[in-house]
Design an enzyme around this catalytic site. Sequence first.
Site, PDB file in Angstrom:
ATOM      1  N   SER A 240       0.810  -1.217   0.000  1.00 52.08           N
ATOM      2  CA  SER A 240       0.000   0.000   0.000  1.00 52.08           C
ATOM      3  C   SER A 240       0.842   1.265   0.000  1.00 52.08           C
ATOM      4  O   SER A 240       0.415   2.294  -0.520  1.00 52.08           O
ATOM      5  CB  SER A 240      -0.949   0.008   1.196  1.00 52.08           C
ATOM      6  OG  SER A 240      -0.217  -0.087   2.397  1.00 52.08           O
ATOM      7  N   HIS A 293       1.745   4.442   4.772  1.00 51.92           N
ATOM      8  CA  HIS A 293       0.953   5.165   3.776  1.00 51.92           C
ATOM      9  C   HIS A 293       1.506   6.568   3.548  1.00 51.92           C
ATOM     10  O   HIS A 293       1.667   7.018   2.413  1.00 51.92           O
ATOM     11  CB  HIS A 293      -0.506   5.253   4.235  1.00 51.92           C
ATOM     12  CG  HIS A 293      -1.180   3.927   4.334  1.00 51.92           C
ATOM     13  ND1 HIS A 293      -2.393   3.757   4.965  1.00 51.92           N
ATOM     14  CD2 HIS A 293      -0.809   2.698   3.886  1.00 51.92           C
ATOM     15  CE1 HIS A 293      -2.752   2.484   4.885  1.00 51.92           C
ATOM     16  NE2 HIS A 293      -1.804   1.823   4.244  1.00 51.92           N
TER      17      HIS A 293
END
Length: 343
Positions: A240, A293
């Site tokens: 991610s 992230h």
Amino acid sequence: MVSVSLSHHNLWPPESGSTAFRGFATAASVHACHHVSRHLRLDFHLRSSLKKLQHFSDDARMKFARYQRVFVFNGANFLKSRVDIRLSQSSPFVCFFNGGESRLNPRGGEEGSSNPETSKRNTVNGRRWTNVLLAINVIMYIAQIASDGKVLTWGAKINSLIERGQLWRLATASVLHANPMHLMINCYSLNSIGPTAESLGGPKRFLAVYLTSAVAKPILRVLGSAMSYWFNKAPSVGASGAIFGLVGSVAVFVIRHKQMVRGGNEDLMQIAQIIALNMAMGLMSRRIDNWGHIGGLLGGTAMTWLLGPQWKYEYTTRDGRRVFMDSAPIPLLLRWRNEQRRL
């Protein structure tokens, strides 16, 4: 887009107590990625697996005419087209666009026949490295299954081991996943945003952004402030961070070309909502690695700002071709270096 932090004593699926939240996180992530694929539409006749991407306006008043869909960087076609294009002999960062050989009908299509095989080949080429990365993620997960899910052995992010010299974990953590649902969410996200980012920047810049974002994800935790250690001491895996880097890359492109893109503000709002949604999910569960992230997002944004593209209209030649210059920092530096060599 989910990056999972793993307990030292439980390196496979999270405990059953978090099932309800994982279901919400899964649905929210898939919904967010669906919005990305719907709103980031490019008029480059390239398709993701979901639908045809159409982003650039067909408005004839745009600085880019409808047929101007190719960008050339150092001799490589980054975006495919059906019209004539020539690379400047004086600089590898100059594009000549010529739509004279391809007339457009009032409905926005081209007159004359098109080659289905060429269109299919261009579509595949526009997402070639996205497919490669998807395959790597799946193959690595199969390898994890074969080794009883020992993600530590395969290269999960572990701060203490990285500090002892196992720097390869900075990269390998991005191709590992905690469980099938984790893999499916990240593959869906990559499949949604990957073709767009690859088409806008081309394969070389796409890979540079993806790999930089994957490495920047753990670097933010390993070399960052003491807060990152405090909030995320556990090992973590997941792609991610790299996917967030691609989201940042698309955002930079839209910001740089807002005057050429219809609906750019709406697209930026969608991107901001997706980022905010994922950040909120990370705050709701300690098993989602928000630091990864943020690191990936910053890495992808910075790399795209440096590498470009940042197309700037220069002039129109006598034969009607428009000349665009890539004015991003690194292309400018390389062009200056080439000019100095010729002196």
